[in-house]
Every structure is written in structure tokens, then in C-alpha cells.
Write an enzyme that holds these catalytic residues in place. Structure first.
Site, PDB file in Angstrom:
ATOM      1  N   PHE B  14       0.826  -1.206   0.000  1.00  0.00           N
ATOM      2  CA  PHE B  14       0.000   0.000   0.000  1.00  0.00           C
ATOM      3  C   PHE B  14       0.866   1.263   0.000  1.00  0.00           C
ATOM      4  O   PHE B  14       0.893   2.029  -0.975  1.00  0.00           O
ATOM      5  CB  PHE B  14      -0.945  -0.069   1.206  1.00  0.00           C
ATOM      6  CG  PHE B  14      -1.547   1.227   1.628  1.00  0.00           C
ATOM      7  CD1 PHE B  14      -2.084   2.108   0.687  1.00  0.00           C
ATOM      8  CD2 PHE B  14      -1.596   1.571   2.974  1.00  0.00           C
ATOM      9  CE1 PHE B  14      -2.657   3.311   1.087  1.00  0.00           C
ATOM     10  CE2 PHE B  14      -2.153   2.763   3.373  1.00  0.00           C
ATOM     11  CZ  PHE B  14      -2.677   3.650   2.436  1.00  0.00           C
ATOM     12  N   LEU B  64      19.555 -11.388  -0.194  1.00  0.00           N
ATOM     13  CA  LEU B  64      19.059 -10.519  -1.264  1.00  0.00           C
ATOM     14  C   LEU B  64      19.391 -11.107  -2.636  1.00  0.00           C
ATOM     15  O   LEU B  64      20.469 -11.675  -2.833  1.00  0.00           O
ATOM     16  CB  LEU B  64      19.660  -9.119  -1.111  1.00  0.00           C
ATOM     17  CG  LEU B  64      19.188  -8.379   0.147  1.00  0.00           C
ATOM     18  CD1 LEU B  64      19.916  -7.040   0.285  1.00  0.00           C
ATOM     19  CD2 LEU B  64      17.677  -8.154   0.135  1.00  0.00           C
ATOM     20  N   TYR B 153       4.217  -8.939  15.316  1.00  0.00           N
ATOM     21  CA  TYR B 153       4.382  -7.687  14.574  1.00  0.00           C
ATOM     22  C   TYR B 153       4.983  -6.604  15.479  1.00  0.00           C
ATOM     23  O   TYR B 153       6.001  -5.993  15.146  1.00  0.00           O
ATOM     24  CB  TYR B 153       3.025  -7.227  14.031  1.00  0.00           C
ATOM     25  CG  TYR B 153       3.085  -6.003  13.166  1.00  0.00           C
ATOM     26  CD1 TYR B 153       3.582  -6.073  11.872  1.00  0.00           C
ATOM     27  CD2 TYR B 153       2.629  -4.776  13.628  1.00  0.00           C
ATOM     28  CE1 TYR B 153       3.626  -4.939  11.064  1.00  0.00           C
ATOM     29  CE2 TYR B 153       2.674  -3.646  12.825  1.00  0.00           C
ATOM     30  CZ  TYR B 153       3.170  -3.730  11.544  1.00  0.00           C
ATOM     31  OH  TYR B 153       3.216  -2.616  10.753  1.00  0.00           O
ATOM     32  N   HIS B 189      -5.451  -2.842   0.642  1.00  0.00           N
ATOM     33  CA  HIS B 189      -6.063  -4.120   0.294  1.00  0.00           C
ATOM     34  C   HIS B 189      -7.513  -4.090   0.789  1.00  0.00           C
ATOM     35  O   HIS B 189      -7.758  -3.790   1.953  1.00  0.00           O
ATOM     36  CB  HIS B 189      -5.292  -5.264   0.957  1.00  0.00           C
ATOM     37  CG  HIS B 189      -5.541  -6.584   0.337  1.00  0.00           C
ATOM     38  ND1 HIS B 189      -6.776  -7.185   0.335  1.00  0.00           N
ATOM     39  CD2 HIS B 189      -4.722  -7.442  -0.321  1.00  0.00           C
ATOM     40  CE1 HIS B 189      -6.701  -8.349  -0.280  1.00  0.00           C
ATOM     41  NE2 HIS B 189      -5.473  -8.524  -0.702  1.00  0.00           N
ATOM     42  N   ARG B 194      -8.268  -3.772   8.070  1.00  0.00           N
ATOM     43  CA  ARG B 194      -8.092  -2.514   8.799  1.00  0.00           C
ATOM     44  C   ARG B 194      -9.344  -1.668   8.691  1.00  0.00           C
ATOM     45  O   ARG B 194     -10.170  -1.853   7.787  1.00  0.00           O
ATOM     46  CB  ARG B 194      -6.836  -1.807   8.311  1.00  0.00           C
ATOM     47  CG  ARG B 194      -5.623  -2.528   8.906  1.00  0.00           C
ATOM     48  CD  ARG B 194      -4.355  -1.799   8.663  1.00  0.00           C
ATOM     49  NE  ARG B 194      -3.911  -1.979   7.296  1.00  0.00           N
ATOM     50  CZ  ARG B 194      -2.715  -1.620   6.873  1.00  0.00           C
ATOM     51  NH1 ARG B 194      -1.866  -1.066   7.712  1.00  0.00           N
ATOM     52  NH2 ARG B 194      -2.349  -1.813   5.625  1.00  0.00           N
TER      53      ARG B 194
END
Lengths: 330, 330
Positions: B14, B64, B153, B189, B194
Site C-alpha cells: 500500500f 538478497l 508484529y 487491500h 483494517r
């Protein structure tokens, strides 16, 4: 005869080495896994006489070594005691400290999931930071800086707890989490920078004794044999493992009181030097052990006045120093 | 002509997708790195017209990819926006959430160290947990559970901050840390769980609108263009990067007020269903942005009454829903 194996990550460390011996005495085959970053080889020597014991030198940040995987089907207990635990040691390579806690715990939890072994994380009273609640109960969320120089350890342990409880919530492994408060005894590193080893070793060497702040900050000191008994009881108990359990000695002493007790055992004319308190150093620290008492029937049995002379005698041997006859003879 | 490259991990997300466009408009060549775990491919499509832009599908938990390393010598800015950010998404695989924050940040910090690029971590208001201090200032240490279902989180971000500031302290990289408060706008999304996307999309679909608790809990909502401006200003500023900076809109609304505003834009006869508050859900959340104001000269410019219709129009297009003519025409 095949035996259950207890894997002790950090088994060459201070608490880990006592734990290896205690587990062996209780009938486990023991694998001691250690990267020897801050552990002492002399701790390993003390384990050499154990039956059915092996040492594997490896870092749990890397994938687990083949020597462990080869015996995975017999591993029923995994103790994670792996992490440098004193500020000078864990701050020397803060990135590795964080990865040891997060990636290392991740590797051991995966092993627990694959083998069905029960997993115990040795977390720490540092998850409470500089506590505003006294004594500290397990439900207290702490007052921890995530930006300061202690964060690599404090937040690393908090992250390791988070991951461990997620494994429990998702039924991926059976887990236990101990929050270990200050512990002392033989096998501590003489130069690990923690207060008991600092004071005893400086007194034994006749050096000026370092006191941070005015010495009014408090700590509670648990003798290592009590701690090991608590860890094994927690691991072997049938409690619901979704909550942490404090392990420590609830008797609280100021650093000044500790100094007096040390000097009574190890007279020194080196004097005392005062330094500023380090950043984020907790002012008070004392466990509420109601959970451990009720769930495990555990409480510390060794008083500071008994544990301290034993510790001093061990340090005296390590350093080749002499103690007053009355102390040395006991 | 060779150009400086900005690497945006989580660039298909987002905020990340808006950031990629804004950086391109400011003259950077942009590499968008994303594992497409929770990002939307349509966000990528919106970037397809950018000049000197490339997308690399990879997970920062792994080393990476070569496509990034091949251009490393031109990377001067690294934005880490990579992590599922809504509770249902980050709780689906909590272990991966933790590793994304810790191991992913570790990989990007190493790249910053090797290339000399400046590194910006998008941290979160979740590091304050369910705050006891209001509004939240950066020095507040938070009230965070490290054992609960949000810990993967919250503690993951705290651990990522800890590691980032250790890189700064050790002069291994130049760093910036933004603590992002609730942000909304196009490219969210629709099903991320949320509150803005929930309310708008449920109203657009004519579904019953889910309100947790009594709707008196508060949030502050920052429009995404304001957030992206704040992130770039923080990255490009010459501030001492050893302290985090809150970014968010300090105007506070209850969820009930937000619902009224949404229904004024998207009339719905689906009704409202009330659910219990999720565990550890914060009751209030509002940033103190004094640091951002004084250090970056930044503050949000888009009011909720302006940003919400823009967001509703975008969601309506995504869902193929219709809006009242007055809203749709603007």
C-alpha cells in the site's frame, strides 16, 4: 538401551553447564551445543566426566549442525540457554545478540516441531526493562527501550518469547518460557561485567571495587543450583505453557549490602570507585514468584550468605587467589 | 547517464507503491522488491509506466537476490516497507512476520553498510502497544505484550528498530526510523482487515458493517500522500538518525465518527454488527508529531473529509461498485 536426549543450547555457559550436569544426573543423554563465544572452555572440562554426553561446537544462528540432526529422533527436551547475557558481552556484537535470540530460537523451535520435543526458552527479567511495577509479575508488560544500547538483548528476548508463544498458540510445539532473574554461582565468567562476579573478583584481586551509581539500586540474587532446579521443574511440569514463569530469588538487596557481604568474605584494601549508572540500568529488580511457587512447588533454598562463600571459593580457585582461612576451609 | 537508485522493499504494498511513484518523480531509478505475500499485483500494474523502474520478486527473509546485488553500487537509498501490516495478515504466519522484521531488516542493513546507502525503516505506532501516554511521543516506551497474538508484529518492529539503531550507534550505516500511524488511501487491500478499508468496502458491498467494541476507541488517519511526503523528507533530511520520528495525522476520531463519515459518502442499508474488541487492541492512538514538524517541517495536509472520498472512489472502481453521483463525480 536408547535414552531420551536433552539438547542444551548454550550448554557451555554459566547456567547451561550446571543444567547439563543436572540433566545427566536425572538420566538424560545430554548434547551440549555452544558456539563458545562467551562460554568458558573450563565449563566444558567440568562436564567431561558425564556419561552419555557430547559437545557440539556450533552457532544456533546458523542451521543446526548434522551432529544434532543425526540424533534428532531421540531428542525429547530442548533447552535454549544460548545468548551472551551480560551487557558488555551482548553489546560487543548487538546484531549477533539479536539474531541469536530470534533466528536461533527459530531454529530450535523448528527442531522441536519436527521432533515433538518440548522446548524451553530461558528468557530474562530484562523483558521488564527498568520496571515501574515492583515486584515484577509475569503480566507486567515492562518498561523497555527499543532504541537504546540494551535493546539488542531485551528486545531480542522479547521477540524470542513472542515467537515461542506463537508456536504454542499454533500447536506447533509444546513450550515453556522461564524469565530468569539475576543468578550467580560457580562457572560465572570472572570478567562478564555482572555485579556478583565484578565485586568478588575485584576483591580477590585487591583491585578497586566498581560501584555504579550510589549503590542503592537493588537486585535479587538466585544461586545457580536453585535456578537449575526451577528450570527442570518447569520443563517437566504439565502446566499450560502459554504463559511465562518468573524464576529468581525474591530476597532483595541493595548493591551496597551486597558489597558489605562480599567484603566480609573477601577482605580487600583496594577501596571502592564510583561510576555513573549505565544508560537504562534498572533501579530495582525483584521477581514475584507466586506462579512458580503454585505451579511448580518451587522456591529458592540457598540464601545469599550460603551461596556467596561458595561462589567466592570457586572464583578464588579460578583466579589463583587466596581466601581467609575461615572462608577457604568450609 | 547513471542515476541513483532507491530500493523499496515492500514496494508493491500500500504505502510502498505510492512511495515508488513519488521517488521516481523525484528522479530516482526505483527498484521495487516484494514477495507479493500481501501486496496486490494491481499495485504493481500502477507502477508499470514509471521510467527506469524494475520489479524484483523476492522475500527479504532470504539473502538478497542477484538482481539487487548487481545494481548495489548505485543504490543510495533503501526504504524498508516490507511487512504484512494488518493483524489478520501478519497473524496468518507469525513466524514469517517476525523473521521479515528481524532477518529482513538485517539483510537490508547489511546492504546499506556495504553500499553506503542511507536506510529507512518504516516502523509503526504499534511499538507503543496499547498506550498509557496520550498522544504518543517518541520517548514513550510503550505498553506492549510480548506474549500475545500481536507480538509477532509489535515486537518484530521493536526488534527491527533495535537493530537499526545499533547500526547507527556502531557507525555501520546512516539510518532513519519512521513510526507510522494509521494511514489510508488508494492501494489499500480491500480485505486487509483494517478499519478504513473494512468500513468503506463493507458499505460499498452493502454488507453489515463490522464495529469492534462500542466504537469509542480512537484512531488518527493519515492520507497516504502525506505519509509518503513525510517518509521522503525524513530520508532526505540531515537529522541525527539515532531517534525515531512519528509520522501520522494528529487529528483523532472515534471509530463511530469514522463510520458516520463513511456512511455519508457511501450510503448503505447493510446495518452494523458489533463484535468484541480483539485482544490487545489499542483503545487510543494519536501521534505527537512535534519532532516531525520541527525537524522536517512536515505535517499532514489532507483532511479526512478530503481523503475519504478519494479512497472510496478508488475502492468503488476496484470492487466494481457504484457511488452516489455527487461523490463519484468529484
Amino acid at each position: 538401551m536408547t535414552m531420551d536426549i536433552a539438547l542444551v543450547a548454550g550448554g557451555a555457559g554459566f547456567i547451561g553447564s550446571h543444567l547439563c550436569r543436572a540433566l545427566s544426573e536425572r538420566g538424560f543423554e545430554v548434547i551440549c551445543l555452544d558456539n563458545l563465544q562467551t562460554s568458558r572452555v573450563s565449563n566444558l572440562d567440568s562436564l567431561a566426566d558425564l556419561p552419555r554426553y557430547s559437545f557440539v561446537e556450533a552457532d544456533i544462528v546458523a542451521p543446526l549442525p548434522q551432529a544434532v540432526l543425526d540424533k534428532a529422533d531421540r531428542i525429547t527436551r530442548i533447552y535454549n540457554c544460548a545468548c551472551a547475557a551480560s551487557p558488555p558481552q551482548y553489546q560487543a556484537d548487538p546484531e549477533h545478540t539479536m539474531l541469536t535470540n530470534v533466528v536461533g530460537t527459530h531454529h530450535l523451535l523448528r527442531l522441536a516441531e519436527q521432533t515433538g520435543a518440548r522446548f524451553l526458552l530461558t528468557s530474562t527479567s530484562e523483558v521488564y526493562g527498568d520496571p515501574e511495577v515492583h515486584p515484577q509479575v509475569e503480566g507486567y508488560r515492562g518498561w523497555v527501550s527499543c532504541t537504546g544500547p540494551r535493546a539488542c538483548y531485551d528486545e531480542g528476548k522479547r521477540a524470542a518469547e513472542a515467537m515461542t508463544f506463537d508456536y504454542a498458540r499454533m500447536k506447533r510445539a509444546e513450550v515453556r518460557v522461564a524469565r530468569i532473574f539475576n543468578t550467580y554461582g560457580p562457572h560465572m565468567h570472572p570478567d562478564d561485567g555482572r555485579v556478583v562476579s565484578n565485586l568478588v573478583c575485584q576483591a580477590l584481586r585487591g583491585e578497586p571495587i566498581t560501584i555504579y551509581g550510589d549503590g542503592s539500586q537493588t537486585r535479587s540474587f538466585c544461586y545457580v543450583s536453585d535456578m537449575v532446579e526451577g528450570l527442570i521443574r518447569l520443563m517437566e511440569s504439565d502446566i499450560d505453557g502459554t504463559e511465562p514463569v518468573n524464576l529468581g530469588n525474591p530476597q532483595e538487596f541493595t548493591i551496597g549490602e551486597l558489597l558489605s557481604k562480599v567484603l566480609a568474605i573477601v577482605p580487600s584494601d583496594g577501596g571502592v570507585t564510583h561510576h555513573d549508572l549505565p544508560q537504562d540500568d534498572p533501579r530495582r529488580r525483584r521477581p514475584d514468584i507466586a506462579r512458580a511457587r503454585s505451579l511448580l512447588g518451587w522456591e529458592p533454598r540457598v540464601a545469599l550468605d550460603d551461596g556467596l562463600p561458595q561462589t567466592a571459593r570457586w572464583f578464588a580457585r579460578e583466579l589463583g587467589a587466596t581466601l581467609p582461612l575461615a572462608v577457604a576451609a568450609e
